[in-house]
Design a protein around this motif. Structure first.
Motif, PDB file in Angstrom:
ATOM      1  N   MET A  15     -44.278 -43.672 -36.725  1.00 15.17           N
ATOM      2  CA  MET A  15     -42.636 -42.606 -37.029  1.00 15.17           C
ATOM      3  C   MET A  15     -43.458 -41.964 -35.406  1.00 15.17           C
ATOM      4  SD  MET A  15     -41.878 -40.746 -40.188  1.00 15.17           S
ATOM      5  CE  MET A  15     -43.400 -40.208 -41.187  1.00 15.17           C
ATOM      6  N   MET A  16     -42.180 -42.091 -34.511  1.00 14.69           N
ATOM      7  CA  MET A  16     -41.803 -41.194 -33.050  1.00 14.69           C
ATOM      8  C   MET A  16     -40.934 -40.381 -33.357  1.00 14.69           C
ATOM      9  SD  MET A  16     -43.211 -44.636 -31.154  1.00 14.69           S
ATOM     10  CE  MET A  16     -44.856 -45.569 -31.321  1.00 14.69           C
ATOM     11  N   ILE A  17     -41.320 -39.177 -32.513  1.00 15.37           N
ATOM     12  CA  ILE A  17     -39.955 -38.340 -31.941  1.00 15.37           C
ATOM     13  C   ILE A  17     -40.161 -37.910 -30.630  1.00 15.37           C
ATOM     14  CG2 ILE A  17     -39.224 -35.786 -32.296  1.00 15.37           C
ATOM     15  CD1 ILE A  17     -41.304 -35.452 -34.512  1.00 15.37           C
ATOM     16  N   CYS A  18     -39.204 -38.473 -29.625  1.00 13.75           N
ATOM     17  CA  CYS A  18     -38.649 -38.381 -28.590  1.00 13.75           C
ATOM     18  C   CYS A  18     -38.653 -37.333 -27.940  1.00 13.75           C
ATOM     19  CB  CYS A  18     -38.061 -40.070 -28.065  1.00 13.75           C
ATOM     20  SG  CYS A  18     -38.536 -41.377 -28.865  1.00 13.75           S
ATOM     21  N   ILE A  19     -38.704 -36.746 -27.368  1.00 16.97           N
ATOM     22  CA  ILE A  19     -38.690 -35.345 -27.285  1.00 16.97           C
ATOM     23  C   ILE A  19     -38.712 -35.275 -25.017  1.00 16.97           C
ATOM     24  CG2 ILE A  19     -40.028 -33.989 -28.543  1.00 16.97           C
ATOM     25  CD1 ILE A  19     -42.436 -33.875 -26.990  1.00 16.97           C
ATOM     26  N   VAL A  20     -37.912 -34.128 -24.691  1.00 17.72           N
ATOM     27  CA  VAL A  20     -37.685 -33.685 -23.513  1.00 17.72           C
ATOM     28  C   VAL A  20     -38.165 -32.377 -23.370  1.00 17.72           C
ATOM     29  CG1 VAL A  20     -35.543 -35.343 -23.406  1.00 17.72           C
ATOM     30  CG2 VAL A  20     -34.677 -33.039 -24.310  1.00 17.72           C
ATOM     31  N   ASP A  21     -37.627 -31.861 -22.371  1.00 16.20           N
ATOM     32  CA  ASP A  21     -37.673 -30.476 -21.967  1.00 16.20           C
ATOM     33  C   ASP A  21     -37.184 -29.121 -22.550  1.00 16.20           C
ATOM     34  OD1 ASP A  21     -35.022 -29.243 -20.244  1.00 16.20           O
ATOM     35  OD2 ASP A  21     -35.182 -30.927 -20.219  1.00 16.20           O
ATOM     36  N   PRO A  22     -37.501 -27.784 -22.879  1.00  8.37           N
ATOM     37  CA  PRO A  22     -37.215 -27.285 -23.855  1.00  8.37           C
ATOM     38  C   PRO A  22     -35.557 -26.490 -23.651  1.00  8.37           C
ATOM     39  CG  PRO A  22     -38.808 -26.457 -22.632  1.00  8.37           C
ATOM     40  CD  PRO A  22     -38.979 -27.764 -22.420  1.00  8.37           C
ATOM     41  N   ASP A  23     -35.220 -26.818 -21.907  1.00  5.83           N
ATOM     42  CA  ASP A  23     -33.546 -26.675 -21.476  1.00  5.83           C
ATOM     43  C   ASP A  23     -33.126 -26.998 -22.719  1.00  5.83           C
ATOM     44  OD1 ASP A  23     -34.704 -24.462 -20.093  1.00  5.83           O
ATOM     45  OD2 ASP A  23     -35.192 -25.572 -18.329  1.00  5.83           O
ATOM     46  N   ARG A  24     -33.304 -29.265 -22.570  1.00  3.59           N
ATOM     47  CA  ARG A  24     -32.696 -29.486 -23.731  1.00  3.59           C
ATOM     48  C   ARG A  24     -32.272 -29.591 -24.512  1.00  3.59           C
ATOM     49  NH1 ARG A  24     -33.037 -35.164 -20.070  1.00  3.59           N
ATOM     50  NH2 ARG A  24     -32.646 -34.338 -17.572  1.00  3.59           N
ATOM     51  N   GLU A  25     -33.107 -29.212 -24.973  1.00  4.65           N
ATOM     52  CA  GLU A  25     -33.399 -29.431 -26.807  1.00  4.65           C
ATOM     53  C   GLU A  25     -34.398 -28.571 -27.430  1.00  4.65           C
ATOM     54  OE1 GLU A  25     -34.890 -33.730 -28.561  1.00  4.65           O
ATOM     55  OE2 GLU A  25     -36.629 -32.855 -27.870  1.00  4.65           O
ATOM     56  N   PRO A  26     -33.778 -27.440 -28.261  1.00  2.00           N
ATOM     57  CA  PRO A  26     -34.175 -26.222 -28.147  1.00  2.00           C
ATOM     58  C   PRO A  26     -35.949 -26.883 -29.109  1.00  2.00           C
ATOM     59  CG  PRO A  26     -32.223 -26.741 -29.618  1.00  2.00           C
ATOM     60  CD  PRO A  26     -32.508 -28.168 -28.519  1.00  2.00           C
ATOM     61  N   LEU A  27     -37.281 -26.169 -28.810  1.00  2.00           N
ATOM     62  CA  LEU A  27     -37.980 -26.205 -29.491  1.00  2.00           C
ATOM     63  C   LEU A  27     -37.920 -25.845 -31.535  1.00  2.00           C
ATOM     64  CD1 LEU A  27     -40.147 -23.795 -26.949  1.00  2.00           C
ATOM     65  CD2 LEU A  27     -39.818 -26.540 -26.861  1.00  2.00           C
ATOM     66  N   ALA A  28     -37.494 -25.288 -32.075  1.00  2.00           N
ATOM     67  CA  ALA A  28     -37.409 -24.996 -33.311  1.00  2.00           C
ATOM     68  C   ALA A  28     -36.722 -26.415 -34.403  1.00  2.00           C
ATOM     69  CB  ALA A  28     -35.668 -23.702 -33.792  1.00  2.00           C
ATOM     70  N   LEU A  29     -35.950 -27.347 -32.842  1.00  2.00           N
ATOM     71  CA  LEU A  29     -35.213 -28.149 -33.523  1.00  2.00           C
ATOM     72  C   LEU A  29     -36.356 -29.335 -33.754  1.00  2.00           C
ATOM     73  CD1 LEU A  29     -33.165 -30.437 -33.994  1.00  2.00           C
ATOM     74  CD2 LEU A  29     -32.665 -30.901 -32.149  1.00  2.00           C
ATOM     75  N   VAL A  30     -37.171 -29.508 -32.461  1.00  2.00           N
ATOM     76  CA  VAL A  30     -38.584 -29.712 -32.395  1.00  2.00           C
ATOM     77  C   VAL A  30     -39.352 -29.823 -33.484  1.00  2.00           C
ATOM     78  CG1 VAL A  30     -40.665 -31.112 -30.709  1.00  2.00           C
ATOM     79  CG2 VAL A  30     -38.080 -30.315 -30.064  1.00  2.00           C
ATOM     80  N   ALA A  31     -39.919 -28.546 -33.554  1.00  2.00           N
ATOM     81  CA  ALA A  31     -40.523 -28.503 -35.071  1.00  2.00           C
ATOM     82  C   ALA A  31     -40.646 -28.653 -36.231  1.00  2.00           C
ATOM     83  CB  ALA A  31     -40.882 -26.728 -34.831  1.00  2.00           C
ATOM     84  N   ASP A  32     -39.190 -28.544 -36.343  1.00  2.00           N
ATOM     85  CA  ASP A  32     -38.516 -29.018 -37.710  1.00  2.00           C
ATOM     86  C   ASP A  32     -38.438 -30.701 -38.026  1.00  2.00           C
ATOM     87  OD1 ASP A  32     -37.998 -26.102 -38.320  1.00  2.00           O
ATOM     88  OD2 ASP A  32     -35.491 -26.201 -37.856  1.00  2.00           O
TER      89      ASP A  32
END
Length: 92
Positions: A15-32
């Motif tokens: 399973m892969m999570i594609c992430i970008v910088d924290p200005d575009r994607e809230p860190l809480a959303l990434v962690a959740d």
């Protein structure tokens, strides 16, 4: 789908999570999202989770996913012990 399978019958999954910088994607959303993937009841020896980032990734995003990976061990063991469902944070 796999609820009646024996652990040896389960396929290996990635399973892969594609992430970008924290200005575009809230860190809480990434962690959740990371915690939600880990909350699946699946043989832990048959699943791998990855965070994939382009050159726009940040150390802050990496730190958030790292902290989530530490937290998930206590979170999931407590969920199993006290039969907490759903285990995905955004569904609570």
């Amino acid at each position: 789908m796999y609820s009646n399978c024996l652990p040896d019958d389960l396929p290996q999954i990635d399973m892969m999570i594609c992430i970008v910088d924290p200005d575009r994607e809230p860190l809480a959303l990434v962690a959740d999202t990371f915690l939600s993937l880990m909350a699946y009841e699946y043989d832990v020896n048959k699943v791998s989770n990855y965070c994939v980032s382009n050159e726009g990734g940040s150390e802050l995003t990496f730190h958030a996913t790292y902290q989530a990976s530490i937290f998930v061990k206590d979170w999931l063991s407590s969920c199993r012990k006290y039969n907490v469902k759903p285990r995905a944070p955004q569904l609570l």
